[in-house]
Design an enzyme around this catalytic site. Structure first.
Site, PDB file in Angstrom:
ATOM      1  N   SER A  63      64.290 -21.877 105.481  1.00 37.82           N
ATOM      2  CA  SER A  63      65.112 -23.618 106.614  1.00 37.82           C
ATOM      3  C   SER A  63      63.789 -24.582 106.013  1.00 37.82           C
ATOM      4  O   SER A  63      64.278 -25.418 105.893  1.00 37.82           O
ATOM      5  CB  SER A  63      63.960 -23.584 108.269  1.00 37.82           C
ATOM      6  OG  SER A  63      65.075 -21.824 108.451  1.00 37.82           O
ATOM      7  N   TYR A  74      66.772 -29.102 117.168  1.00 41.89           N
ATOM      8  CA  TYR A  74      67.256 -28.908 119.181  1.00 41.89           C
ATOM      9  C   TYR A  74      66.409 -30.099 119.959  1.00 41.89           C
ATOM     10  O   TYR A  74      66.461 -29.563 120.689  1.00 41.89           O
ATOM     11  CB  TYR A  74      65.715 -27.887 118.936  1.00 41.89           C
ATOM     12  CG  TYR A  74      66.303 -26.607 118.308  1.00 41.89           C
ATOM     13  CD1 TYR A  74      66.374 -25.771 119.444  1.00 41.89           C
ATOM     14  CD2 TYR A  74      65.396 -26.108 117.433  1.00 41.89           C
ATOM     15  CE1 TYR A  74      66.413 -24.385 119.241  1.00 41.89           C
ATOM     16  CE2 TYR A  74      66.525 -25.510 116.591  1.00 41.89           C
ATOM     17  CZ  TYR A  74      65.979 -23.714 117.672  1.00 41.89           C
ATOM     18  OH  TYR A  74      66.470 -23.179 117.034  1.00 41.89           O
ATOM     19  N   ALA A  91      69.034 -23.510 109.205  1.00 37.80           N
ATOM     20  CA  ALA A  91      67.905 -23.596 108.731  1.00 37.80           C
ATOM     21  C   ALA A  91      67.734 -23.646 110.662  1.00 37.80           C
ATOM     22  O   ALA A  91      67.448 -24.258 111.799  1.00 37.80           O
ATOM     23  CB  ALA A  91      67.629 -25.181 108.690  1.00 37.80           C
ATOM     24  N   LYS A  92      66.507 -23.267 111.072  1.00 40.33           N
ATOM     25  CA  LYS A  92      66.127 -23.564 112.193  1.00 40.33           C
ATOM     26  C   LYS A  92      64.053 -24.665 111.930  1.00 40.33           C
ATOM     27  O   LYS A  92      63.611 -24.371 111.731  1.00 40.33           O
ATOM     28  CB  LYS A  92      64.712 -22.142 112.853  1.00 40.33           C
ATOM     29  CG  LYS A  92      64.673 -21.691 114.101  1.00 40.33           C
ATOM     30  CD  LYS A  92      64.356 -20.278 114.341  1.00 40.33           C
ATOM     31  CE  LYS A  92      63.985 -20.021 115.523  1.00 40.33           C
ATOM     32  NZ  LYS A  92      65.164 -20.441 116.586  1.00 40.33           N
ATOM     33  N   ALA A  93      65.017 -25.781 112.542  1.00 39.29           N
ATOM     34  CA  ALA A  93      64.659 -26.873 111.894  1.00 39.29           C
ATOM     35  C   ALA A  93      64.382 -27.375 113.287  1.00 39.29           C
ATOM     36  O   ALA A  93      65.087 -27.557 114.681  1.00 39.29           O
ATOM     37  CB  ALA A  93      65.382 -27.654 111.483  1.00 39.29           C
TER      38      ALA A  93
END
Length: 289
Positions: free
Chosen positions: A63, A163, A157-159
């Site tokens: 990520s 969110y 990506a867990k960006a």
């Protein structure tokens, strides 16, 4: 643990050392606070073992690379940091939150290549993400915000920045008495909930959206494998909004959500049926095996 997240007893691992929980702070000119240059993971520890721990650590590094920074720790070092945080807080069953970000440095504009990258790991006790929804099924709103095209944002990506629309969508859902919101993608296809992937059942087969515009969750991948091992047909495909009316069962998957049944999405109702109950129970057994 109770109270505000910045006012608790315990330790947080930050850049190689354990610091007092209340002292785990960053400068106001931290780049991530202004430009969302941050990635994170959500993990659960069951009976002293973090489920799929290395896969989460590998994804954290990936990520960071996807949003153009290199986390200055190896997978093994991240694994050690998570264990150190658990041990320091005396926790065997916990939620684990590694987070990496661009800090304050010589740059304070959009570009921040000269700023250092930091890593922290916090752990805490956290019950069911959706409360009692595991018994009766969560109630979901339908979000007005859509998951963006992978040409406009790095969807795998867990960006943190990805969110923002999830937070707005969940706030709107909660204002309507719902637990969460289902989101469409930029094409208008069914995508996911604000922080969990989604599955449906029809005529004994499972259907789930193709993860081409949202995060292909580790729990999602695990559950797909479990379903196929049980001999069930899993269709990873485009799902149109008008199909919601014909599905019989629905559930969400995610580290925090685990496997949570859904009873309602907008005006559409679903039963907490046999397949939903069985995969939820099987997942509970797997993570504690």
């Amino acid at each position: 643990m109770a109270g505000a997240y910045d006012d608790r007893d315990g330790k947080i691992w930050m850049d190689g050392q354990l610091v007092e929980w209340r002292d785990a702070k960053v400068h106001i000119l931290t780049h991530a606070m202004h430009y969302a240059s941050s990635v994170f993971e959500g993990e659960r520890c069951y009976s002293g073992k973090i489920f799929k721990s290395r896969e989460h650590s590998e994804r954290l590094i990936k990520s960071g690379q996807l949003i153009d920074f290199q986390i200055p720790y190896t997978v093994d070092e991240i694994e050690a940091a998570k264990q150190a945080a658990l041990d320091a807080n005396g926790l065997k069953d916990a939620y684990v939150r590694p987070v990496a970000w661009r800090g304050s440095g010589e740059d304070m504009g959009v570009a921040a290549a000269r700023n250092p990258v930091h890593l922290a790991v916090a752990v805490w006790e956290w019950g069911n993400y959706y409360g009692d929804a595991k018994m009766k099924g969560a109630k979901l709103d339908i979000a007005k915000w859509k998951r963006p095209s992978p040409e406009t944002a790095p969807s795998q990506a867990k960006a943190a920045g990805l969110y923002m629309i999830a937070t707005m969508s969940k706030h709107a859902a909660e204002a309507k008495g719902c637990s969460d919101a289902m989101m469409f993608d930029y094409r208008g296809y069914v995508a996911e909930a604000t922080g969990a992937n989604i599955f449906f059942v029809k005529d004994g087969e499972v259907h789930t959206p193709v993860a081409d515009a949202f995060l292909n969750g580790i729990t999602r991948q695990t559950v797909i494998g479990m379903l196929r091992d049980k001999g069930l047909t899993v269709n990873e495909r485009i799902i149109m909004p008008e199909e919601l009316e014909g599905f019989e069962q629905c559930w969400l998957t995610g580290t925090a959500a685990e496997v949570t049944p859904v009873g309602q999405i907008g005006d559409y109702n679903f039963e907490v049926g046999a397949i939903t109950r069985e995969i939820s129970a099987d997942y509970e057994k797997l993570v504690r095996a």
